[in-house]
Design an enzyme around this catalytic site. Structure first.
Site, short mmCIF file in Angstrom:
data_model
loop_
_atom_site.label_atom_id
_atom_site.label_comp_id
_atom_site.label_asym_id
_atom_site.label_seq_id
_atom_site.Cartn_x
_atom_site.Cartn_y
_atom_site.Cartn_z
N HIS A 203 0.80 -1.23 0.00
CA HIS A 203 0.00 0.00 0.00
C HIS A 203 0.83 1.28 0.00
CE1 HIS A 203 0.16 1.23 4.38
NE2 HIS A 203 0.70 0.02 4.43
N CYS A 327 1.60 4.46 12.46
CA CYS A 327 1.47 3.38 13.44
C CYS A 327 1.53 3.90 14.88
CB CYS A 327 2.56 2.34 13.22
SG CYS A 327 2.47 1.57 11.59
#
Length: 394
Positions: A203, A327
């Site tokens: 991605h 993240c």
């Protein structure tokens, strides 16, 4: 959404239309399990083989050296844990850096805590660069793995991977690199860099989410990740994600074919943006190496500004950016990368990462810079620290 200026391509990219088109048949009429033996299954197996070959061609390796995973984090975990378990009879020492992605850092911490590993976390300089000489000095007779990212996901600095790989080979130590941000952004020669294992994620290059690969050089013996069936040459059992593999193969070929022209454009826009911000907004600094950086990465710290407020106000203006790794977006702690390059907590909290994509235009950059100028000025006008600082200046 059409009017949004998207500058968070390091977090994820938009899946390209031709990638989606290639994937769609494998959700419907070509739904066979690649491990079965009838015709429709054979079509799926052919698709998996083609996707593997497309990625191998980009990396310049054999298809048999590409192992599909669910993404970059899984690939990092597999490389580090399996290398440790496979080599622990020879030693228990791992060398990495303080600026790695948490998929590497937290895996190393787990091995320290649960498996008896000893880990050296190398410092970096103010630009985020690892010193190969310091790395070599950290090697002990117990060192079994070196893991250094190819390019940093937050500040964009490209590490001296070829020098590190040479050191690893001379000392007969496995060398893994997290290339999630670098794959198809910079040219990677795994042979010249003596890379034994390399992680990537679909991605990041206009491919689908939930698919990645781990390159494992032929001859490297590490343990399997998942036990069960014979998929991925018995190293990662489980029915393959055929649509995602198809999409990743198309995305990799597409990104590789456009890399030269795309990154040339990105570098021009990146440098234009950096120059404008540093010239037109006082009391800010560029994070990362000015030249040895990813083509699309701009990371700036603004003094006397809270990064979260800056991001929210940019979002209200239709501009999507970030303060660091996606993240860790839920964390209130400042970026470990920015602290590692010597920024104070206050300065690190005022940082903004903008990562360009293939659709980014000069107009987008100009609009964004003007909005940042206005927002920074507004936020500083409400800051007692900035007011005190300005009084002292005058």
């Amino acid at each position: 959404m059409d009017s949004m200026i998207y500058l968070d391509n390091a977090a994820t990219t938009k899946t390209a239309p031709e990638v989606v088109d290639a994937m769609i048949p494998y959700f419907g009429e070509l739904y066979g399990n690649p491990s079965s033996i009838y015709e429709i299954a054979g079509k799926s197996k052919e698709a998996v083989d083609k996707g593997r070959s497309q990625i191998a061609d980009v990396l310049g390796v054999s298809p048999e050296e590409i192992y599909f995973t669910a993404g970059g984090s899984e690939s990092d975990n597999w490389a580090i844990i399996a290398a440790f378990e496979s080599c622990k009879s020879r030693g228990n020492h791992i060398i990495t850096t303080k600026i790695e992605h948490h998929a590497v850092l937290h895996t190393c911490e787990y091995l320290e805590r649960e498996r008896g590993a000893k880990v050296t976390y190398l410092d970096v300089d103010e630009k985020g660069m690892v010193d190969p000489k310091e790395l070599e000095r950290a090697i002990t007779p117990e060192t079994i793995l070196i893991s250094v990212m190819y390019a940093n996901n937050e500040i964009g600095t490209i590490e001296p991977i070829q020098d590190i790989g040479k050191i690893a080979k001379e000392h007969e130590i496995l060398f893994h690199t997290d290339a999630v941000q670098a794959f198809c952004q910079v040219s990677i020669d795994v042979a010249a860099c003596n890379i034994d294992m390399l992680s990537s994620s679909g991605h990041k290059i206009n491919g689908p989410k939930g698919i990645g690969f781990l390159y494992i050089r032929r001859g490297v013996k590490i343990h399997s990740l998942i036990h069960g069936g014979a998929q991925e040459r018995k190293r990662r059992a489980g029915t393959e994600n055929v649509p995602a593999i198809v999409g990743y193969g198309v995305a990799a070929s597409r990104a590789w074919n456009s890399m030269e022209s795309r990154t040339k454009k990105e570098v021009q826009l990146r440098d234009y943006m950096i120059d404008r911000i540093l010239r037109e907004i006082p009391y800010c600094r560029l994070n990362g190496d000015r030249v040895r950086r990813l083509p699309n990465n701009v990371n700036i710290s603004f003094q006397f500004v809270e990064g979260e407020s800056l991001l929210i106000m940019l979002d209200m203006e239709g501009i999507a950016a970030s303060s660091g790794s996606a993240c860790t977006s839920g964390s209130l702690d400042p970026s470990h990368v920015l602290l590692a390059i010597g920024l104070t907590h206050e300065t690190a909290h005022g940082s903004l990462r903008m990562t360009l994509g293939e659709d980014t235009t000069k107009e987008d950059i100009d609009i964004t810079v003007e909005k940042i100028k206005a927002i920074v000025k507004r936020l500083r006008s409400m800051s007692p620290l900035y007011e005190d600082f300005m009084k002292k200046q005058h």
